[in-house]
Write an enzyme that holds these catalytic residues in place. Structure first.
Site, short mmCIF file in Angstrom:
data_model
loop_
_atom_site.label_atom_id
_atom_site.label_comp_id
_atom_site.label_asym_id
_atom_site.label_seq_id
_atom_site.Cartn_x
_atom_site.Cartn_y
_atom_site.Cartn_z
N GLU A 55 1.07 -1.27 0.37
CA GLU A 55 -0.16 0.28 0.71
C GLU A 55 0.79 1.05 0.36
OE1 GLU A 55 -3.77 2.60 2.82
OE2 GLU A 55 -2.03 0.99 3.63
N GLU A 80 4.82 5.04 3.99
CA GLU A 80 4.05 6.69 3.83
C GLU A 80 5.14 7.36 3.99
OE1 GLU A 80 1.12 8.34 4.33
OE2 GLU A 80 2.63 9.72 5.39
N GLU A 107 9.28 8.31 0.44
CA GLU A 107 8.78 8.78 -1.01
C GLU A 107 8.19 7.53 -1.65
OE1 GLU A 107 7.05 9.58 -4.07
OE2 GLU A 107 9.35 8.78 -4.07
N ASP A 130 -2.91 11.91 -1.57
CA ASP A 130 -3.34 13.54 -1.73
C ASP A 130 -3.41 13.82 -2.96
OD1 ASP A 130 -2.97 13.94 1.02
OD2 ASP A 130 -0.51 13.63 0.70
N LYS A 134 -5.46 22.33 -5.92
CA LYS A 134 -5.57 23.29 -6.87
C LYS A 134 -4.98 23.32 -8.10
CE LYS A 134 -5.96 26.59 -3.12
NZ LYS A 134 -5.18 27.01 -1.93
N ASP A 166 -12.24 10.33 -3.15
CA ASP A 166 -13.33 10.87 -2.82
C ASP A 166 -13.19 12.01 -4.37
OD1 ASP A 166 -11.17 11.51 -1.14
OD2 ASP A 166 -12.92 13.58 -0.98
C1 SAM Z 1 -4.40 11.83 2.19
S1 SAM Z 1 -3.79 11.05 3.24
C2 SAM Z 1 -4.41 9.30 2.66
C3 SAM Z 1 -3.88 8.23 3.73
C4 SAM Z 1 -4.74 6.63 4.53
N1 SAM Z 1 -3.89 6.28 2.74
C5 SAM Z 1 -6.13 7.07 4.67
O1 SAM Z 1 -6.74 6.48 3.93
O2 SAM Z 1 -6.15 7.28 5.56
C6 SAM Z 1 -2.54 10.85 1.93
C7 SAM Z 1 -1.37 10.27 3.42
O3 SAM Z 1 -0.04 9.75 1.92
C8 SAM Z 1 1.43 10.30 2.04
N2 SAM Z 1 1.75 10.90 0.59
C9 SAM Z 1 1.53 11.60 0.55
N3 SAM Z 1 2.67 11.33 -0.74
C10 SAM Z 1 3.25 10.16 -0.53
C11 SAM Z 1 4.16 9.56 -1.56
N4 SAM Z 1 4.64 10.18 -2.32
N5 SAM Z 1 4.66 8.83 -0.79
C12 SAM Z 1 4.42 8.54 0.32
N6 SAM Z 1 3.09 8.98 1.05
C13 SAM Z 1 2.71 9.96 0.20
C14 SAM Z 1 0.89 11.84 3.01
O4 SAM Z 1 2.05 11.83 3.54
C15 SAM Z 1 -0.47 10.89 3.83
O5 SAM Z 1 -0.20 10.78 4.54
#
Ligand code: SAM
Length: 221
Positions: A55, A80, A107, A130, A134, A166
């Site tokens: 994941e 994460e 990342e 994320d 914008k 969403d």
């Molecule tokens: C909106 S949250 C969703 C978290 C979880 N999957 C949930 O559904 O509750 C998005 C997460 O992705 C992480 N994230 C964003 N871009 C990422 C990347 N390129 N690599 C790893 N993590 C990332 C952010 O730090 C954040 O914790």
């Protein structure tokens, strides 16, 4: 008089390196990979050798911790980039002794490029990445061609990637990016419910607000 700016990080950027701790791989941000620990280094952290599921963007790990417990026939990696959220996943796997779960604090694209061998993943998920709503920030979205191309390399043939969001515009982008992949959900290429999905922090949040959730599953045909 000294100011807060006099207190410097005690190592140089080029001294940063990935570290393998117990059930956790830490990758510094913007790390170029010159101190490589080796493809598949995470394998030794699992008790059993079994198919791998990953994941990306796990947040605090609510979804993956539950799924790892209900699917013990798979080894799971949570990726994460935020240290404090990755630490929560790690704490949970330690507290609940989830032996088939491993955490990467790093990342997503960099981890995959540096640490995943070709065709090693059975099942990949990105739950609520994320959305960067914008237009000016859309370049930061994870689901773009470089990530899709990378997934093609690391997924086994006939395995799946499931993307959940969403955000309707991001859903459109996901469909465009994976357009050349065979979809399980033709002609619309997405559904709004997925049986047995479980729940994540953001899934609960948006479901309570009655938002439409878009699930997309693509096969690596
Ligand atoms: C909106 S949250 C969703 C978290 C979880 N999957 C949930 O559904 O509750 C998005 C997460 O992705 C992480 N994230 C964003 N871009 C990422 C990347 N390129 N690599 C790893 N993590 C990332 C952010 O730090 C954040 O914790």
């Amino acid at each position: 008089m000294e100011t807060v700016k006099d207190l410097k990080i005690p190592f140089e950027r080029e001294d940063r390196c990935p570290i393998l701790l117990e059930k956790c791989l830490y990758l510094p941000s913007h790390y170029q990979g010159d101190k490589h620990l080796g493809h598949g280094i995470w394998k030794e952290a699992f008790v059993k050798e079994q198919p791998l599921a990953v994941e990306f963007c796990s947040g605090n790990g609510q979804w993956i911790a539950n799924v790892a417990k209900s699917a013990p026939h798979l080894n799971w990696i949570a990726v994460e980039k935020d240290f404090y959220r990755a630490r929560k996943v790690w704490l949970r796997l330690q507290r609940e002794s989830i032996s088939n779960l491993f955490v990467v604090c790093g990342e997503a694209l960099s981890f995959s490029q540096l640490y995943l061998p070709d065709h090693c993943i059975e099942d990949a998920w990105v739950n609520f990445p994320d959305p960067w709503p914008k237009r000016i920030h859309a370049k930061h979205r994870l689901i773009q061609s470089p990530f899709a191309d990378e997934l093609r390399r690391v997924l086994k043939p006939s395995s799946t990637i499931t993307l959940v969001t969403d955000d309707e515009r991001y859903s459109g982008q996901m469909i465009d990016v994976f357009a050349s992949w065979k979809s399980s959900f033709d002609p619309f290429r997405f559904v709004t419910e997925l049986e047995g999905y479980g729940t994540s922090y953001f899934h609960s949040l948006w479901s309570e607000k009655k938002c439409t959730i878009h699930f997309h599953r693509f096969y690596n045909a």
